[in-house]
Scaffold this motif. Sequence first.
Motif, PDB file in Angstrom:
ATOM      1  N   SER A  81       0.835  -1.206   0.000  1.00 17.06           N
ATOM      2  CA  SER A  81       0.000   0.000   0.000  1.00 17.06           C
ATOM      3  C   SER A  81       0.868   1.253   0.000  1.00 17.06           C
ATOM      4  CB  SER A  81      -0.923   0.009   1.216  1.00 17.06           C
ATOM      5  OG  SER A  81      -1.798  -1.083   1.173  1.00 17.06           O
ATOM      6  N   PHE A  82       1.913   1.220   0.792  1.00 16.78           N
ATOM      7  CA  PHE A  82       2.836   2.354   0.878  1.00 16.78           C
ATOM      8  C   PHE A  82       3.475   2.624  -0.486  1.00 16.78           C
ATOM      9  CE2 PHE A  82       6.791   4.372   2.567  1.00 16.78           C
ATOM     10  CZ  PHE A  82       6.187   5.377   3.305  1.00 16.78           C
ATOM     11  N   GLY A  83       3.969   1.579  -1.150  1.00 11.44           N
ATOM     12  CA  GLY A  83       4.592   1.732  -2.465  1.00 11.44           C
ATOM     13  C   GLY A  83       3.618   2.212  -3.523  1.00 11.44           C
ATOM     14  N   ALA A  84       2.390   1.687  -3.473  1.00 10.03           N
ATOM     15  CA  ALA A  84       1.371   2.120  -4.439  1.00 10.03           C
ATOM     16  C   ALA A  84       1.008   3.592  -4.209  1.00 10.03           C
ATOM     17  CB  ALA A  84       0.136   1.238  -4.343  1.00 10.03           C
ATOM     18  N   GLY A  87       3.485   5.910  -5.626  1.00  6.52           N
ATOM     19  CA  GLY A  87       3.565   5.890  -7.078  1.00  6.52           C
ATOM     20  C   GLY A  87       4.677   5.012  -7.632  1.00  6.52           C
ATOM     21  N   TYR A  88       5.160   4.039  -6.832  1.00  8.67           N
ATOM     22  CA  TYR A  88       6.203   3.137  -7.322  1.00  8.67           C
ATOM     23  C   TYR A  88       5.637   2.067  -8.249  1.00  8.67           C
ATOM     24  CZ  TYR A  88       9.303   5.160  -3.808  1.00  8.67           C
ATOM     25  OH  TYR A  88      10.056   6.009  -3.058  1.00  8.67           O
ATOM     26  N   TRP A  89       4.387   1.682  -8.022  1.00  7.32           N
ATOM     27  CA  TRP A  89       3.736   0.678  -8.865  1.00  7.32           C
ATOM     28  C   TRP A  89       2.238   0.896  -8.797  1.00  7.32           C
ATOM     29  CZ3 TRP A  89       6.914  -1.053  -4.760  1.00  7.32           C
ATOM     30  CH2 TRP A  89       6.248  -1.336  -3.581  1.00  7.32           C
ATOM     31  N   ASP A  90       1.529   0.199  -9.676  1.00  5.69           N
ATOM     32  CA  ASP A  90       0.072   0.318  -9.736  1.00  5.69           C
ATOM     33  C   ASP A  90      -0.497  -1.043 -10.096  1.00  5.69           C
ATOM     34  OD1 ASP A  90      -2.430   1.582  -9.714  1.00  5.69           O
ATOM     35  OD2 ASP A  90      -2.335   1.962 -11.866  1.00  5.69           O
ATOM     36  N   TYR A  91      -1.724  -1.284  -9.689  1.00  6.51           N
ATOM     37  CA  TYR A  91      -2.417  -2.526  -9.993  1.00  6.51           C
ATOM     38  C   TYR A  91      -3.606  -2.243 -10.889  1.00  6.51           C
ATOM     39  CZ  TYR A  91       0.518  -4.462  -6.416  1.00  6.51           C
ATOM     40  OH  TYR A  91       1.609  -4.848  -5.686  1.00  6.51           O
ATOM     41  N   ARG A  92      -3.826  -3.138 -11.854  1.00  7.09           N
ATOM     42  CA  ARG A  92      -4.899  -2.955 -12.831  1.00  7.09           C
ATOM     43  C   ARG A  92      -6.108  -3.828 -12.556  1.00  7.09           C
ATOM     44  NH1 ARG A  92      -3.343   1.630 -15.396  1.00  7.09           N
ATOM     45  NH2 ARG A  92      -1.090   1.595 -15.447  1.00  7.09           N
ATOM     46  N   TYR A  93      -5.923  -4.939 -11.890  1.00  8.48           N
ATOM     47  CA  TYR A  93      -7.017  -5.892 -11.686  1.00  8.48           C
ATOM     48  C   TYR A  93      -7.086  -6.336 -10.236  1.00  8.48           C
ATOM     49  CZ  TYR A  93      -7.325  -6.079 -16.722  1.00  8.48           C
ATOM     50  OH  TYR A  93      -7.484  -5.734 -18.033  1.00  8.48           O
ATOM     51  N   GLU A  94      -7.511  -5.436  -9.381  1.00 10.02           N
ATOM     52  CA  GLU A  94      -7.662  -5.786  -7.984  1.00 10.02           C
ATOM     53  C   GLU A  94      -8.993  -6.493  -7.779  1.00 10.02           C
ATOM     54  OE1 GLU A  94      -7.695  -2.502  -8.965  1.00 10.02           O
ATOM     55  OE2 GLU A  94      -6.116  -1.418  -7.949  1.00 10.02           O
ATOM     56  N   PRO A  95      -9.037  -7.494  -6.890  1.00  8.87           N
ATOM     57  CA  PRO A  95     -10.340  -8.107  -6.590  1.00  8.87           C
ATOM     58  C   PRO A  95     -11.247  -7.137  -5.836  1.00  8.87           C
ATOM     59  CG  PRO A  95      -8.563  -9.268  -5.456  1.00  8.87           C
ATOM     60  CD  PRO A  95      -7.940  -8.196  -6.278  1.00  8.87           C
ATOM     61  N   LEU A  96     -10.649  -6.201  -5.097  1.00  8.37           N
ATOM     62  CA  LEU A  96     -11.393  -5.156  -4.386  1.00  8.37           C
ATOM     63  C   LEU A  96     -10.800  -3.806  -4.762  1.00  8.37           C
ATOM     64  CD1 LEU A  96     -11.382  -6.792  -0.849  1.00  8.37           C
ATOM     65  CD2 LEU A  96     -13.305  -6.696  -2.434  1.00  8.37           C
ATOM     66  N   PRO A  97     -11.636  -2.858  -5.171  1.00  3.05           N
ATOM     67  CA  PRO A  97     -11.081  -1.577  -5.622  1.00  3.05           C
ATOM     68  C   PRO A  97     -10.753  -0.621  -4.477  1.00  3.05           C
ATOM     69  CG  PRO A  97     -13.446  -1.518  -5.829  1.00  3.05           C
ATOM     70  CD  PRO A  97     -13.080  -2.915  -5.351  1.00  3.05           C
ATOM     71  N   PHE A  98     -10.916  -1.058  -3.249  1.00  2.00           N
ATOM     72  CA  PHE A  98     -10.794  -0.154  -2.104  1.00  2.00           C
ATOM     73  C   PHE A  98      -9.432  -0.203  -1.429  1.00  2.00           C
ATOM     74  CE2 PHE A  98     -15.129  -1.819  -2.457  1.00  2.00           C
ATOM     75  CZ  PHE A  98     -15.759  -0.666  -2.878  1.00  2.00           C
ATOM     76  N   LEU A  99      -8.583  -1.139  -1.825  1.00  3.88           N
ATOM     77  CA  LEU A  99      -7.265  -1.278  -1.214  1.00  3.88           C
ATOM     78  C   LEU A  99      -6.195  -0.962  -2.256  1.00  3.88           C
ATOM     79  CD1 LEU A  99      -7.799  -4.681   0.633  1.00  3.88           C
ATOM     80  CD2 LEU A  99      -7.849  -2.406   1.639  1.00  3.88           C
ATOM     81  N   PRO A 100      -5.196  -0.170  -1.866  1.00  5.73           N
ATOM     82  CA  PRO A 100      -4.124   0.131  -2.832  1.00  5.73           C
ATOM     83  C   PRO A 100      -3.048  -0.960  -2.826  1.00  5.73           C
ATOM     84  CG  PRO A 100      -3.795   1.385  -0.844  1.00  5.73           C
ATOM     85  CD  PRO A 100      -5.078   0.609  -0.651  1.00  5.73           C
ATOM     86  N   SER A 101      -3.481  -2.208  -2.764  1.00  5.19           N
ATOM     87  CA  SER A 101      -2.545  -3.324  -2.773  1.00  5.19           C
ATOM     88  C   SER A 101      -3.179  -4.477  -3.542  1.00  5.19           C
ATOM     89  CB  SER A 101      -2.200  -3.752  -1.349  1.00  5.19           C
ATOM     90  OG  SER A 101      -3.349  -4.183  -0.669  1.00  5.19           O
ATOM     91  N   SER A 153       4.949  -1.670 -12.922  1.00  3.86           N
ATOM     92  CA  SER A 153       6.038  -1.018 -12.203  1.00  3.86           C
ATOM     93  C   SER A 153       6.233   0.368 -12.785  1.00  3.86           C
ATOM     94  CB  SER A 153       7.308  -1.857 -12.350  1.00  3.86           C
ATOM     95  OG  SER A 153       8.373  -1.224 -11.698  1.00  3.86           O
ATOM     96  N   LEU A 154       6.179   1.385 -11.941  1.00  2.00           N
ATOM     97  CA  LEU A 154       6.315   2.760 -12.419  1.00  2.00           C
ATOM     98  C   LEU A 154       7.702   3.314 -12.092  1.00  2.00           C
ATOM     99  CD1 LEU A 154       2.809   4.020 -11.272  1.00  2.00           C
ATOM    100  CD2 LEU A 154       3.487   3.312 -13.567  1.00  2.00           C
ATOM    101  N   LYS A 155       8.096   3.230 -10.832  1.00  3.93           N
ATOM    102  CA  LYS A 155       9.418   3.697 -10.392  1.00  3.93           C
ATOM    103  C   LYS A 155      10.040   2.619  -9.505  1.00  3.93           C
ATOM    104  CE  LYS A 155       7.593   7.520  -8.673  1.00  3.93           C
ATOM    105  NZ  LYS A 155       7.476   8.772  -7.937  1.00  3.93           N
ATOM    106  N   TRP A 156       9.959   1.374  -9.942  1.00  9.94           N
ATOM    107  CA  TRP A 156      10.423   0.255  -9.120  1.00  9.94           C
ATOM    108  C   TRP A 156      11.102  -0.768 -10.016  1.00  9.94           C
ATOM    109  CZ3 TRP A 156      10.844   0.197  -4.085  1.00  9.94           C
ATOM    110  CH2 TRP A 156      11.074  -1.004  -3.428  1.00  9.94           C
ATOM    111  N   ASN A 157      12.113  -1.400  -9.483  1.00 10.50           N
ATOM    112  CA  ASN A 157      12.804  -2.481 -10.159  1.00 10.50           C
ATOM    113  C   ASN A 157      12.649  -3.725  -9.285  1.00 10.50           C
ATOM    114  OD1 ASN A 157      14.981  -4.311 -10.920  1.00 10.50           O
ATOM    115  ND2 ASN A 157      15.821  -2.601 -12.084  1.00 10.50           N
TER     116      ASN A 157
END
Length: 185
Positions: A81-84, A87-101, A153-157
């Motif tokens: 959640s902290f990384g998302a 802005g280090y990464w993003d998710y496109r297909y979360e089972p729940l849209p309410f969590l940034p993980s 991955s946006l700003k993450w390796n």
Amino acid sequence: MIIPKEAAKKIDDVYKELVKADQKDHDIWFEYVFLSWQWWFCIILSIIPWILWWKYRKKESTHRLLSGAFFIMFISIFLDSFGAELGYWDYRYEPLPFLPSFVPWDLSLLPITFLIFVQIKPNISPIVKAVLYAFFCSFVGEPFFEWLGFYQSLKWNHLYSFPIHIIIFLIGYFLVTGKNFEELK
């Protein structure tokens, strides 16, 4: 009011914009993600590993193992959640849209993989297991979900994840194998 009015107004304005952005995100989720094959895949990945572990676990160690799994889940969802949020990464297909993980990863795949590594070959060094776990998570799991389009991955390796997974595994391992478990009286 302890907070200055000007600061409170700015916070309120930002909060309103976040709510609008979240609503747009939820609308997109309902239109494109919910009940898609990707959503069903996430649901399966969230449930099936736990069912399999429950069936094949070392039954006399269930509570001990679950304490490590809950640690892995807690720290994973926190860091994810902290990384998302940063802005280090993003998710496109979360089972729940309410969590940034990514729930299947944080609450199922990472802890179950940890439990498998802890239970199999108990005499192997925890450091070797931690390196294998970190390699699997960082260089197999993360790229696989990126290839599927679930993760971006946006700003993450993936290399950055490797030492983090080693540390998380070792802490979880010592929680599970430590002598902290006593009989209740």
